[in-house]
Design a protein around this motif. Structure first.
Motif, PDB file in Angstrom:
ATOM      1  N   GLN A 206     -15.551  -9.836 -10.590  1.00 32.89           N
ATOM      2  CA  GLN A 206     -15.921  -8.722  -9.727  1.00 32.89           C
ATOM      3  C   GLN A 206     -14.701  -8.213  -8.948  1.00 32.89           C
ATOM      4  O   GLN A 206     -13.626  -8.808  -8.985  1.00 32.89           O
ATOM      5  N   ALA A 207     -14.898  -7.109  -8.235  1.00 31.06           N
ATOM      6  CA  ALA A 207     -13.775  -6.422  -7.590  1.00 31.06           C
ATOM      7  C   ALA A 207     -12.971  -7.343  -6.686  1.00 31.06           C
ATOM      8  O   ALA A 207     -11.741  -7.275  -6.652  1.00 31.06           O
ATOM      9  N   LYS A 208     -13.641  -8.222  -5.966  1.00 30.91           N
ATOM     10  CA  LYS A 208     -12.937  -9.106  -5.037  1.00 30.91           C
ATOM     11  C   LYS A 208     -12.027 -10.101  -5.759  1.00 30.91           C
ATOM     12  O   LYS A 208     -11.143 -10.714  -5.145  1.00 30.91           O
ATOM     13  N   ASP A 209     -12.239 -10.269  -7.065  1.00 24.92           N
ATOM     14  CA  ASP A 209     -11.467 -11.246  -7.831  1.00 24.92           C
ATOM     15  C   ASP A 209     -10.390 -10.603  -8.703  1.00 24.92           C
ATOM     16  O   ASP A 209      -9.705 -11.308  -9.450  1.00 24.92           O
ATOM     17  N   TYR A 210     -10.226  -9.287  -8.628  1.00 23.41           N
ATOM     18  CA  TYR A 210      -9.308  -8.611  -9.548  1.00 23.41           C
ATOM     19  C   TYR A 210      -7.877  -9.136  -9.431  1.00 23.41           C
ATOM     20  O   TYR A 210      -7.227  -9.448 -10.422  1.00 23.41           O
ATOM     21  N   ALA A 211      -7.350  -9.168  -8.205  1.00 26.93           N
ATOM     22  CA  ALA A 211      -5.958  -9.588  -8.017  1.00 26.93           C
ATOM     23  C   ALA A 211      -5.760 -11.032  -8.478  1.00 26.93           C
ATOM     24  O   ALA A 211      -4.766 -11.352  -9.152  1.00 26.93           O
ATOM     25  N   TRP A 212      -6.702 -11.911  -8.137  1.00 24.10           N
ATOM     26  CA  TRP A 212      -6.602 -13.308  -8.561  1.00 24.10           C
ATOM     27  C   TRP A 212      -6.636 -13.423 -10.084  1.00 24.10           C
ATOM     28  O   TRP A 212      -5.828 -14.149 -10.695  1.00 24.10           O
ATOM     29  N   PHE A 213      -7.544 -12.685 -10.742  1.00 22.46           N
ATOM     30  CA  PHE A 213      -7.677 -12.810 -12.191  1.00 22.46           C
ATOM     31  C   PHE A 213      -6.461 -12.237 -12.903  1.00 22.46           C
ATOM     32  O   PHE A 213      -6.011 -12.785 -13.919  1.00 22.46           O
ATOM     33  N   GLN A 214      -5.913 -11.159 -12.372  1.00 24.54           N
ATOM     34  CA  GLN A 214      -4.706 -10.595 -12.962  1.00 24.54           C
ATOM     35  C   GLN A 214      -3.558 -11.599 -12.887  1.00 24.54           C
ATOM     36  O   GLN A 214      -2.797 -11.770 -13.846  1.00 24.54           O
ATOM     37  N   ALA A 215      -3.446 -12.276 -11.745  1.00 25.56           N
ATOM     38  CA  ALA A 215      -2.421 -13.306 -11.606  1.00 25.56           C
ATOM     39  C   ALA A 215      -2.689 -14.474 -12.556  1.00 25.56           C
ATOM     40  O   ALA A 215      -1.758 -15.045 -13.140  1.00 25.56           O
ATOM     41  N   SER A 216      -3.952 -14.839 -12.745  1.00 26.04           N
ATOM     42  CA  SER A 216      -4.297 -15.937 -13.649  1.00 26.04           C
ATOM     43  C   SER A 216      -3.918 -15.612 -15.088  1.00 26.04           C
ATOM     44  O   SER A 216      -3.425 -16.475 -15.828  1.00 26.04           O
ATOM     45  N   LEU A 217      -4.137 -14.366 -15.498  1.00 26.73           N
ATOM     46  CA  LEU A 217      -3.741 -13.950 -16.842  1.00 26.73           C
ATOM     47  C   LEU A 217      -2.233 -14.070 -17.009  1.00 26.73           C
ATOM     48  O   LEU A 217      -1.735 -14.547 -18.042  1.00 26.73           O
ATOM     49  N   ALA A 218      -1.486 -13.633 -15.987  1.00 29.85           N
ATOM     50  CA  ALA A 218      -0.026 -13.690 -16.068  1.00 29.85           C
ATOM     51  C   ALA A 218       0.466 -15.131 -16.116  1.00 29.85           C
ATOM     52  O   ALA A 218       1.353 -15.478 -16.907  1.00 29.85           O
TER      53      ALA A 218
END
Length: 270
Positions: A206-218
């Motif tokens: 969800q929106a609140k997790d976007y930055a965290w998930f993008q970092a996790s992918l990287a």
């Protein structure tokens, strides 16, 4: 393996069963290989001047959801998951993350149709953004044994989701160490009036997790690539990596400044 060991093992795996296992393993691995190649080619053609990164889905998801009995926390309790994410990104823009599933077979078109139906259950187990709006890709590679033509069957599920808009237009700091989140399992359908429906099994970014998930992918991409390098400190920012490897690491988006900063400094990709 010694000849004695080979002779001892032979009765445990009859030739017919071994042949079937080998064909299944072969079609599965080749199906993955052709799907990854085709997915990257399609996305690069559709999104020129972008970078396409293929990320193992289970590794990235375990940064936020317990997937197995060995993981702590409330389990997802759903065995269907996409095999990979394709992240399409360019510096300064939200990345597009597409779940996809791939299979292979030595059968016919009907077998591929069944595999695509099964693959849809895997891809739909992860929603990124709004309910039921995550684009996905499905692949089934048909490998005939009679000398016929190999065929890669592909389906696309369109959608307006999958965009990782960082909260408050704040991009994640990729030089920070990986963060183990604790995201509640379940995909959340939209509320019907004042009633919130029960979550569906799966993982919902969800929106609140976007930055965290993008970092996790990287970080997942960096960890996978670092496994094939000899850098002593894989967690170090790219600026601290030895001079002799700096250019190579930039081209691979190895660490948290990685290719994103390199692309900003050198748009031509030299």
């Amino acid at each position: 393996m010694s000849r004695a060991a080979a002779h001892w093992r032979a009765p445990l795996l009859p030739s017919v069963r071994s042949d079937r296992h080998y064909k299944s393993l072969q079609s599965g691995e080749l199906g993955i290989g052709f799907a990854l190649t085709l997915a990257e080619h399609l996305l690069r053609s559709r999104f020129p001047d972008h970078t396409v990164t293929i990320v193992p889905a289970d590794t990235a998801l375990r940064a936020g959801w317990p997937l197995t009995s060995r993981d702590k926390g409330e389990k997802v309790k759903y065995r269907y998951l996409p095999q990979y994410f394709a992240e399409v990104w360019r510096p300064g823009e939200p990345s597009l993350t597409i779940p996809f599933a791939c299979k292979g077979n030595h059968g016919d078109t009907a077998t591929s149709a069944e595999q695509l139906a099964s693959a849809s259950a895997h891809a739909e187990a992860v929603h990124i953004g709004p309910w039921n709006e995550t684009p996905s890709l499905l692949f089934s590679t048909q490998l005939p044994t009679d000398g016929g033509t190999m065929t890669v069957h592909a389906l696309q599920a369109p959608g307006s989701g999958g965009r990782l808009f960082p909260a408050e237009v704040r991009e994640p700091n990729l030089n920070d160490p990986p963060c183990q989140a604790n995201v509640m399992p379940g995909i959340h359908p939209p509320a019907e009036g004042l009633v919130a429906p029960e979550p569906v099994r799966g993982c919902h970014v969800q929106a609140k997790d976007y930055a965290w998930f993008q970092a996790s992918l990287a970080h997942t991409t960096a960890a996978g690539l670092m496994a094939f390098t000899s850098v002593d400190n894989p967690g170090a920012p790219i600026d601290h990596v030895g001079e002799h490897r700096a250019v190579e690491l930039r081209s691979l988006r190895i660490t948290a400044g990685g290719l994103r900063r390199a692309r900003e400094e050198d748009p031509a990709g030299r």
